[in-house]
Design a protein around this motif. Structure first.
Motif, short mmCIF file in Angstrom:
data_model
loop_
_atom_site.label_atom_id
_atom_site.label_comp_id
_atom_site.label_asym_id
_atom_site.label_seq_id
_atom_site.Cartn_x
_atom_site.Cartn_y
_atom_site.Cartn_z
N LEU A 18 -8.14 1.93 -10.52
CA LEU A 18 -8.12 2.41 -9.14
C LEU A 18 -8.34 1.26 -8.16
CD1 LEU A 18 -8.06 4.56 -6.94
CD2 LEU A 18 -10.49 4.97 -7.40
N GLU A 19 -9.31 0.40 -8.43
CA GLU A 19 -9.58 -0.75 -7.55
C GLU A 19 -8.37 -1.66 -7.45
OE1 GLU A 19 -12.21 -1.45 -5.60
OE2 GLU A 19 -13.00 0.51 -6.16
N LEU A 20 -7.71 -1.92 -8.56
CA LEU A 20 -6.52 -2.78 -8.54
C LEU A 20 -5.39 -2.11 -7.76
CD1 LEU A 20 -6.58 -4.05 -12.22
CD2 LEU A 20 -7.13 -5.35 -10.15
N HIS A 21 -5.27 -0.81 -7.89
CA HIS A 21 -4.25 -0.07 -7.17
C HIS A 21 -4.48 -0.10 -5.66
CE1 HIS A 21 -1.74 3.24 -5.77
NE2 HIS A 21 -2.83 3.78 -5.25
N ARG A 22 -5.73 -0.02 -5.23
CA ARG A 22 -6.04 0.03 -3.79
C ARG A 22 -5.50 -1.19 -3.05
NH1 ARG A 22 -12.22 2.05 -4.04
NH2 ARG A 22 -11.78 4.25 -4.34
N ASP A 23 -5.44 -2.35 -3.72
CA ASP A 23 -4.92 -3.55 -3.07
C ASP A 23 -3.45 -3.44 -2.72
OD1 ASP A 23 -7.34 -4.86 -3.14
OD2 ASP A 23 -6.92 -5.89 -5.01
N THR A 24 -2.72 -2.60 -3.43
CA THR A 24 -1.28 -2.52 -3.22
C THR A 24 -0.79 -1.11 -2.86
OG1 THR A 24 -0.92 -2.15 -5.58
CG2 THR A 24 -0.84 -4.44 -4.79
N CYS A 25 -1.69 -0.18 -2.63
CA CYS A 25 -1.31 1.19 -2.32
C CYS A 25 -0.42 1.20 -1.08
CB CYS A 25 -2.52 2.07 -2.09
SG CYS A 25 -2.10 3.79 -1.73
N SER A 26 0.76 1.77 -1.20
CA SER A 26 1.71 1.75 -0.09
C SER A 26 1.27 2.63 1.08
CB SER A 26 3.09 2.19 -0.58
OG SER A 26 3.03 3.51 -1.09
N ASP A 27 0.38 3.58 0.84
CA ASP A 27 -0.10 4.41 1.94
C ASP A 27 -1.13 3.70 2.79
OD1 ASP A 27 1.58 6.43 1.26
OD2 ASP A 27 0.09 7.60 0.18
N GLY A 28 -1.79 2.70 2.22
CA GLY A 28 -2.65 1.82 2.98
C GLY A 28 -4.01 2.36 3.36
N GLN A 29 -4.91 1.42 3.64
CA GLN A 29 -6.26 1.76 4.03
C GLN A 29 -6.52 1.48 5.50
OE1 GLN A 29 -5.85 -0.99 1.74
NE2 GLN A 29 -6.90 -0.46 -0.12
#
Length: 78
Positions: A18-29
């Motif tokens: 999950l942490e690795l995914h958050r860096d590249t999540c297309s929906d963004g933070q």
């Protein structure tokens, strides 16, 4: 226990995935007040200190100035 991305709702079997995914999540933070776009931190900064909206047509910059964390946004009812 599955780990779920708050932005895109994808599930992961480990917290590390999950942490690795958050860096590249297309929906963004992050989101920009100026243009309304959402994007990842990686797209908005090169050094982790200075942030600019990655939208070429937008001049939004600065965490808590024009750029905010989606998790800090409040939902209002009209």
């Amino acid at each position: 226990m599955p780990h779920i991305c708050r932005n895109c709702k994808r599930t992961f079997s480990t917290e590390l995935e999950l942490e690795l995914h958050r860096d590249t999540c297309s929906d963004g933070q992050l989101y920009c007040d100026d243009c309304g776009d959402r994007f990842t931190e990686r797209a908005a900064t090169e050094d982790g200190w200075h942030y600019r909206c990655p939208n070429e047509d937008c001049d939004g910059s600065g965490i808590d100035d024009d750029i905010h964390k989606v998790s800090d946004a409040r939902v209002t009812k009209q």
